[in-house]
Design an enzyme around this catalytic site. Sequence first.
Site, short mmCIF file in Angstrom:
data_model
loop_
_atom_site.label_atom_id
_atom_site.label_comp_id
_atom_site.label_asym_id
_atom_site.label_seq_id
_atom_site.Cartn_x
_atom_site.Cartn_y
_atom_site.Cartn_z
N LYS A 52 0.84 -1.21 0.00
CA LYS A 52 0.00 0.00 0.00
C LYS A 52 0.87 1.24 0.00
CE LYS A 52 0.76 1.40 4.46
NZ LYS A 52 1.53 2.58 4.78
N ASP A 70 -3.05 -1.34 9.75
CA ASP A 70 -3.35 -1.35 8.31
C ASP A 70 -3.58 -2.75 7.76
OD1 ASP A 70 -0.68 -1.84 8.57
OD2 ASP A 70 -0.04 0.05 7.67
O1 C5P Z 1 -0.74 -0.95 14.26
P1 C5P Z 1 0.69 -1.27 13.97
O2 C5P Z 1 1.17 -2.46 14.76
O3 C5P Z 1 1.02 -1.36 12.54
O4 C5P Z 1 1.51 -0.02 14.52
C1 C5P Z 1 2.90 -0.07 14.70
C2 C5P Z 1 3.32 1.07 15.59
O5 C5P Z 1 3.13 2.31 14.90
C3 C5P Z 1 2.51 1.22 16.87
O6 C5P Z 1 3.05 0.44 17.90
C4 C5P Z 1 2.64 2.70 17.17
O7 C5P Z 1 3.88 3.00 17.75
C5 C5P Z 1 2.66 3.32 15.77
N1 C5P Z 1 1.31 3.75 15.34
C6 C5P Z 1 0.74 4.88 15.92
N2 C5P Z 1 -0.49 5.29 15.51
C7 C5P Z 1 -1.16 4.63 14.55
C8 C5P Z 1 -0.59 3.49 13.93
C9 C5P Z 1 0.66 3.08 14.35
O8 C5P Z 1 1.34 5.52 16.78
N3 C5P Z 1 -2.35 5.06 14.17
#
Ligand code: C5P
Length: 309
Positions: free
Chosen positions: A18, A144
């Site tokens: 993406k 995502d």
């Molecule tokens: O959701 P995901 O595991 O992909 O997110 C990885 C990291 O990115 C989270 O632990 C956080 O530190 C950061 N993040 C965030 N806000 C979001 C998505 C991700 O702070 N909306």
Amino acid sequence: MTAAPVVPGPVTARVPAKVNLELLVGPRRDDGFHALATVYQAVSLHDDVTVAAADEWGVSVSGPLADGVPTDGTNLALAAARLLGERYAGDPVHVSIRKSIPVAGGMAGGSADAAATLVALDHLWDLGLDREEIEDVAAELGSDVPFLVAGGTAMGSGRGELLAPVLARGTYHWVFALAEGGLSTPEVYAECDRLREGTDVPEPLCTPALMAALRTGDPHELAPQLTNDLQPAAVSLRPDLGETLAAGMEYGALGGIVSGSGPTIAFLVEDNEAGIDLAVALTASGVVRDVRRANGPVHGAHVIHHRVD
Ligand code: C5P
């Protein structure tokens, strides 16, 4: 004579990468995530993920970009398999990932593999889940992951996991400049917070101008609307990205943006031919490690092969 029992054979799902056409980052929430307003587009760089019954849970990774992908319990595809297995009493499987999406590149490669694993296991275990049920499990795995199940072009809110459809016409052509090494998503968000310390960060809302541009199907309209609030943070951590962005624009891109949390840079070009020209120019310039051409939107995770032994 009795027929041999039908054993479900391996199932392979293909999943896209993406790019965020708009990524607006709001305040940090109490759970540590940031409120997002984003528009995702699925693009034609794919990983293939195969699941097969096994004696124990495991994962392996192959392909040109396999380096740097963990094969322990931190692998998101393996976590996806275990989570679905817990929920639906699935027996152990081995997950084999063939990687073509840049690792730690801001293109959701890990999330894509998790999405593909869910879709492939739904098939292998004959669960008959609908898209919404798969997207619910996907949301538990990462912000995502639901989008990589859905594909196409979609708006994401919440922490990115709440999807709404977006009307987008046409096909867009992209050139992705791959960087040496990766960037850690949490570190990029932390740098974003640091750079904005003391400023009043509003709740994010996707801009109507971007939506209008997507309805035209014209890359010239879309290019000036590309926005990424994480870009200053990614460039602060990797100043060489500024040089790559400048080079791409100089060589004829309509627009350039850090992809997600970076360090991959996404360049929007007019058509396929312009993409070939830009890819050649960037490669010859020596400022990028490698380039990939792709187009979007494309479908989300889907089964491409199922063998019944
Ligand atoms: O959701 P995901 O595991 O992909 O997110 C990885 C990291 O990115 C989270 O632990 C956080 O530190 C950061 N993040 C965030 N806000 C979001 C998505 C991700 O702070 N909306």
